[in-house]
Design a protein around this motif. Structure first.
Motif: not given
Length: 411
Positions: A291, A295, A301, A375, A380
């Motif tokens: 990842l 992000l 997140m 997203c 993700v």
């Protein structure tokens, strides 16, 4: 020639067009999806789409690298498997059962981790062998990481899990741990994860210290394996989460030294740091992908990861409740703190702790769904699914580890 009987029309004055409104600022996630702008940047976007569209979360991408053990099928969302008959059952607890972990992988991970613990890092004396086996760490990690492409990927998580528990037990808990001097021990252990940069004159002393006790040997070895398989950003992410963990250890140790009973919110603050977060945060490394750092760092997140860690840790409070009450002294866990601070009976405090867990789980799932919609990049979506599977696997391990845990007689 113009008609002399007609007068020319007066000029028409048109109003000036209103000034253009500045475009609405993009959210952090929109900026990432849009990518950089300017000359020569058209190919640098993470996701170029003419119009945003709803995307259904895909299954994890097929693994193409060689595997030494077949990759098990990903857990199905529906119907959910039933919990094992002999498992511990907490009425009212919100969770998702998971399929039984692949027994071939469980056996292989269990064999490898014991070889590592005994032969590579001399982790425990002979009389702790039964407790080490009873931890069932192979079953734990296979349940939490069903998409790991190989057993060696699973071993990355397994070594780190065992090393983290060694530090907790031997520095903080019932295998020689004490709050006295804890900060110094944790600081030196952390240097096995986050290396020191010293003048040559002093480097040798530090390097030799990394082998001076079992927790530091375990940290050093487990981290080296992890660094060899991870990217630089993944390794730095893990170091950051371990610093969070150690800060939580220090807070709990300080409260033990001063005999402080925290407020419920204070206890939950400590548990947001002293919790399982370092484990699900490496789900991409264990899955054989990454990842991207930008992000991972997004506030949305980070909230998902915090909620996942918090819910998973309250699960530990609930299943280890009777085990901790049986140890000498006062051991803080959520039911104990609720009972003390809110004047509830042991049973009512335990039931309220279940509600706290359920609120955290539902918030985790809601935030994950919102982030997936905002997203919908494949990495993700896979990472969010991996974190959710880790949360479920963590519950499975607690529920089925009757060697370590039992439940209070409240029902």
């Amino acid at each position: 020639m113009p008609d002399p009987g007609l007068s020319p029309l007066p000029p028409v004055s048109l109003p000036a067009p209103p000034p253009a409104s500045p475009p609405a600022p993009l959210s952090p996630i929109e900026r990432i999806l849009r990518g950089p702008s300017g000359l020569g940047t058209s190919t640098l976007s993470l996701a170029r789409r003419p119009e945003p569209a709803a995307v259904t979360a895909p299954e994890p991408a097929a693994v193409t690298e060689p595997t030494d053990v077949p990759v098990p099928a990903a857990p199905s969302a529906s119907p959910e498997p039933a919990a094992p008959v002999d498992a511990l059952h907490i009425p009212g607890l919100y969770y998702h059962p998971v399929p039984e972990p692949d027994p071939v992988r469980v056996a292989e991970v269990s064999r490898r981790i014991k070889d590592w613990a005994v032969d590579e890092v001399a982790l425990f004396p002979d009389d702790w062998e039964g407790e080490f086996d009873g931890f069932s760490v192979g079953r734990y990690m296979v349940a939490c990481h069903p998409d790991a492409p190989t057993v060696e990927h699973l071993m990355l998580a397994t070594r780190l899990m065992v090393a983290e528990n060694a530090v907790d037990d031997m520095y903080c808990e019932n295998h020689g741990g004490s709050p006295v001097g804890l900060g110094g021990r944790l600081l030196l252990a952390h240097t096995a994860l986050d290396p020191l940069h010293l003048p040559a004159e002093y480097h040798t002393g530090w390097a030799e210290s990394l082998g001076s006790d079992a927790p530091r040997r375990a940290y050093r070895s487990a981290m080296q394996y992890f660094v060899d398989r991870s990217t630089s950003s993944q390794a730095d992410r893990f170091r950051h989460d371990m610093a969070r963990l150690h800060l939580g250890y220090l807070a709990e140790g300080a409260w033990a030294e001063t005999d402080h009973m925290p407020e419920v919110w204070e206890y939950l603050a400590m548990r947001q740091f002293n919790n399982f977060r370092p484990c699900p945060t490496i789900t991409d490394t264990v899955g054989g992908y990454e990842l991207p750092a930008d992000l991972h760092a997004q506030p949305a997140m980070q909230r998902v990861l915090a909620l996942a860690g918090n819910a998973s840790t309250i699960v530990n409070d609930l299943y280890s409740y009777t085990k901790e009450l049986a140890t000498p002294g006062r051991h803080l866990n959520l039911p104990v703190v609720i009972a003390e601070r809110e004047g509830l009976s042991e049973k009512d405090a335990y039931l309220k702790a279940i509600e706290v867990h359920n609120d955290l789980m539902r918030a985790f799932e809601a935030e994950s769904a919102q982030l997936a919609a905002a997203c919908p990049l494949p990495t993700v979506l896979r990472f969010l699914r991996g974190v959710a599977v880790w949360v479920d696997g963590n519950h499975y391990w607690h529920q089925t580890n009757t060697y370590r845990y039992s439940l209070p007689d409240f029902w």
